[in-house]
Design a protein around this motif. Structure first.
Motif, mmCIF file in Angstrom:
data_model
loop_
_atom_site.group_PDB
_atom_site.id
_atom_site.type_symbol
_atom_site.label_atom_id
_atom_site.label_comp_id
_atom_site.label_asym_id
_atom_site.label_seq_id
_atom_site.Cartn_x
_atom_site.Cartn_y
_atom_site.Cartn_z
ATOM 1 N N PHE A 82 71.482 39.171 16.204
ATOM 2 C CA PHE A 82 72.581 38.678 17.088
ATOM 3 C C PHE A 82 72.893 36.976 16.877
ATOM 4 N N MET A 83 71.480 36.215 16.544
ATOM 5 C CA MET A 83 72.019 34.993 16.869
ATOM 6 C C MET A 83 73.296 35.345 15.905
ATOM 7 N N ALA A 84 73.406 35.901 14.284
ATOM 8 C CA ALA A 84 74.855 35.579 13.783
ATOM 9 C C ALA A 84 76.036 36.528 14.133
ATOM 10 N N LYS A 85 75.857 37.101 15.484
ATOM 11 C CA LYS A 85 76.678 37.665 15.636
ATOM 12 C C LYS A 85 78.162 37.020 16.476
ATOM 13 N N ASP A 86 78.949 37.411 15.930
ATOM 14 C CA ASP A 86 79.913 36.930 15.912
ATOM 15 C C ASP A 86 80.309 37.655 17.511
ATOM 16 N N ILE A 87 80.600 36.382 18.739
ATOM 17 C CA ILE A 87 80.292 37.051 19.977
ATOM 18 C C ILE A 87 82.229 37.077 20.172
ATOM 19 N N THR A 88 83.081 37.669 20.110
ATOM 20 C CA THR A 88 84.434 37.850 21.101
ATOM 21 C C THR A 88 84.709 37.993 22.121
ATOM 22 N N ALA A 89 84.096 39.544 22.711
ATOM 23 C CA ALA A 89 84.069 39.655 24.114
ATOM 24 C C ALA A 89 83.471 39.363 25.065
ATOM 25 N N PHE B 5 68.173 47.232 18.519
ATOM 26 C CA PHE B 5 68.687 46.860 17.052
ATOM 27 C C PHE B 5 70.184 47.263 17.066
ATOM 28 N N VAL B 6 70.096 48.586 17.339
ATOM 29 C CA VAL B 6 71.257 48.927 17.031
ATOM 30 C C VAL B 6 72.020 48.315 18.169
ATOM 31 N N SER B 7 72.060 47.868 18.857
ATOM 32 C CA SER B 7 73.098 47.989 20.428
ATOM 33 C C SER B 7 73.569 46.380 19.516
ATOM 34 N N THR B 8 72.446 45.238 18.753
ATOM 35 C CA THR B 8 73.378 44.162 18.005
ATOM 36 C C THR B 8 74.602 45.058 16.856
ATOM 37 N N LEU B 9 74.213 45.903 15.718
ATOM 38 C CA LEU B 9 75.496 46.059 15.295
ATOM 39 C C LEU B 9 76.159 46.702 15.670
ATOM 40 N N THR B 10 77.326 46.565 16.842
ATOM 41 C CA THR B 10 78.175 46.791 17.443
ATOM 42 C C THR B 10 78.511 46.871 19.010
ATOM 43 N N ASN B 11 79.808 46.909 19.297
ATOM 44 C CA ASN B 11 80.128 46.169 20.087
ATOM 45 C C ASN B 11 80.852 48.064 20.824
ATOM 46 N N ALA C 268 68.377 51.185 25.955
ATOM 47 C CA ALA C 268 68.424 50.281 24.921
ATOM 48 C C ALA C 268 69.863 50.465 24.044
ATOM 49 N N GLY C 269 69.982 51.358 24.277
ATOM 50 C CA GLY C 269 71.531 51.298 23.204
ATOM 51 C C GLY C 269 72.391 50.443 23.343
ATOM 52 N N ASP C 270 72.870 50.779 25.139
ATOM 53 C CA ASP C 270 73.832 50.398 26.041
ATOM 54 C C ASP C 270 73.531 48.685 26.021
ATOM 55 N N ALA C 271 72.352 48.018 25.901
ATOM 56 C CA ALA C 271 72.252 46.543 26.521
ATOM 57 C C ALA C 271 72.809 45.786 25.827
ATOM 58 N N ILE C 272 73.186 45.207 24.370
ATOM 59 C CA ILE C 272 74.190 44.328 24.426
ATOM 60 C C ILE C 272 75.787 45.674 23.849
ATOM 61 N N ALA C 273 74.941 46.077 23.260
ATOM 62 C CA ALA C 273 76.833 46.861 23.155
ATOM 63 C C ALA C 273 77.178 46.619 24.277
ATOM 64 N N GLY C 274 76.944 47.652 25.277
ATOM 65 C CA GLY C 274 77.395 47.968 26.511
ATOM 66 C C GLY C 274 78.539 46.350 27.497
#
Length: 315
Positions: free
Chosen positions: A308-315, A227-233, A128-134
């Motif tokens: 995630f909806m407010a996250k600035d996706i730069t990568a 949720f933690v995965s959405t907080l970091t890249n 789960a931690g790697d889902a978005i941040a990974g």
């Protein structure tokens, strides 16, 4: 050939073509099966599953989970090779370890009780931690959000993938324990915690139900990790943070001075699955556990969506 005859032949040819009647589309032809028209969401979910379960990290986690019942079974077999007991008498605890020598099916319950406090939630926390941040760390998150994907759809797909891993991981532990128990110990009718006898088939049914309850008990952990995965890249940072939170919560759950808060910790009712081995089944703690997991899933799932909806996706 005269010009009149040529025009007559051309008219006849056009008439022959016009006489051919094609069946109207959509009426005589059978409709295309829905399975041949896969939705984008189904395709995205299938791709996520394939990507997740093809990773060496995922396979390594499943291998470790499958090894735990093997080690427990071998240890109990060696300990009881001289006919001694495998543990404290009574067998009333959730580990069921004292009953393994009488019936190998109890190894399933013991293995689930042994892996639930740490190994299973740790594995879920890593996935789960790697889902978005990974994805952000690898630079592929921006491409996954290309239309018609969308952030909400992608987040739901990620969570569904993590929950699928929860179920697969739990079944891997159960099947490994059942196989080892059948090889090293006898199988047959078994005695419940309440002292009543049930058939082996009913015991298998309860083992499956326990595995499903254990998988559902990890719902809150999956939402927390997402949720933690959405907080970091950083995938490593998200995985480490999730696992650290799991360990911290379980330590707090063992401090007597925090007894007023402990019923609200997601791990507090994890071992309530042992009540499924009573006759009749005690449902109170089981219902509290599932309700608490649903609450954690709703709270942290909503927080993950908002972030995630407010996250600035730069990568």
């Amino acid at each position: 050939m005269s010009q009149a005859e040529a025009e007559a032949g051309a008219s006849k040819g056009r008439g022959a073509v016009s006489d051919v009647r094609l069946p109207p589309r959509g009426r005589d032809q059978p409709p295309q099966p829905a399975s041949r028209r896969p939705t984008f969401l189904g395709t995205l979910f299938r791709n996520e599953l394939l990507t997740t379960f093809r990773r060496w990290r995922t396979l390594a986690l499943l291998a470790v989970l499958a090894a735990v019942p093997i080690l427990v079974g071998i240890a109990v077999r060696i300990e009881t090779s001289d006919g001694s007991s495998s543990g404290p008498g009574g067998g009333g605890g959730p580990a069921f370890i004292s009953q393994i020598t009488n019936n190998g099916l109890f190894l399933v319950f013991t293995a689930l009780a042994a892996t639930l406090p740490f190994f299973l939630p740790m594995s879920i926390g890593v996935i789960a931690g790697d889902a978005i941040a990974g994805e952000a760390n690898a630079g592929t998150l921006r491409y996954l959000l290309v239309a018609p994907a969308g952030r909400t759809r992608l987040l739901l797909t990620k969570y569904a993938t993590v929950m699928t891993f929860c179920l697969v991981a739990t079944l891997v532990v159960a099947l490994s324990a059942l196989t080892v128990g059948a090889i090293l110990f006898p199988l047959g009718d078994l005695t419940t915690i309440s002292g009543t006898r049930i058939t082996f088939a009913e015991g298998l049914g309860r083992a499956l139900l326990i595995a499903l309850v254990v998988a559902a008990s990890l719902t809150g952990v999956a939402a927390l990790g997402l949720f933690v995965s959405t907080l970091t890249n950083s995938g490593i940072a998200a995985m480490a943070t999730t696992v650290g939170l799991l360990i911290t919560v379980q330590i707090l759950d063992q401090i007597p001075q925090l007894h007023a808060l402990q019923p609200y910790f997601f791990s507090h009712y994890w071992l309530s699955f042992a009540d499924l081995m009573r006759e009749p089944v005690y449902w109170d703690d089981l219902v509290k556990n599932l309700g608490l997991q649903a609450l954690y899933a709703a709270v942290f799932g909503s927080a993950a969506w908002a972030r995630f909806m407010a996250k600035d996706i730069t990568a």
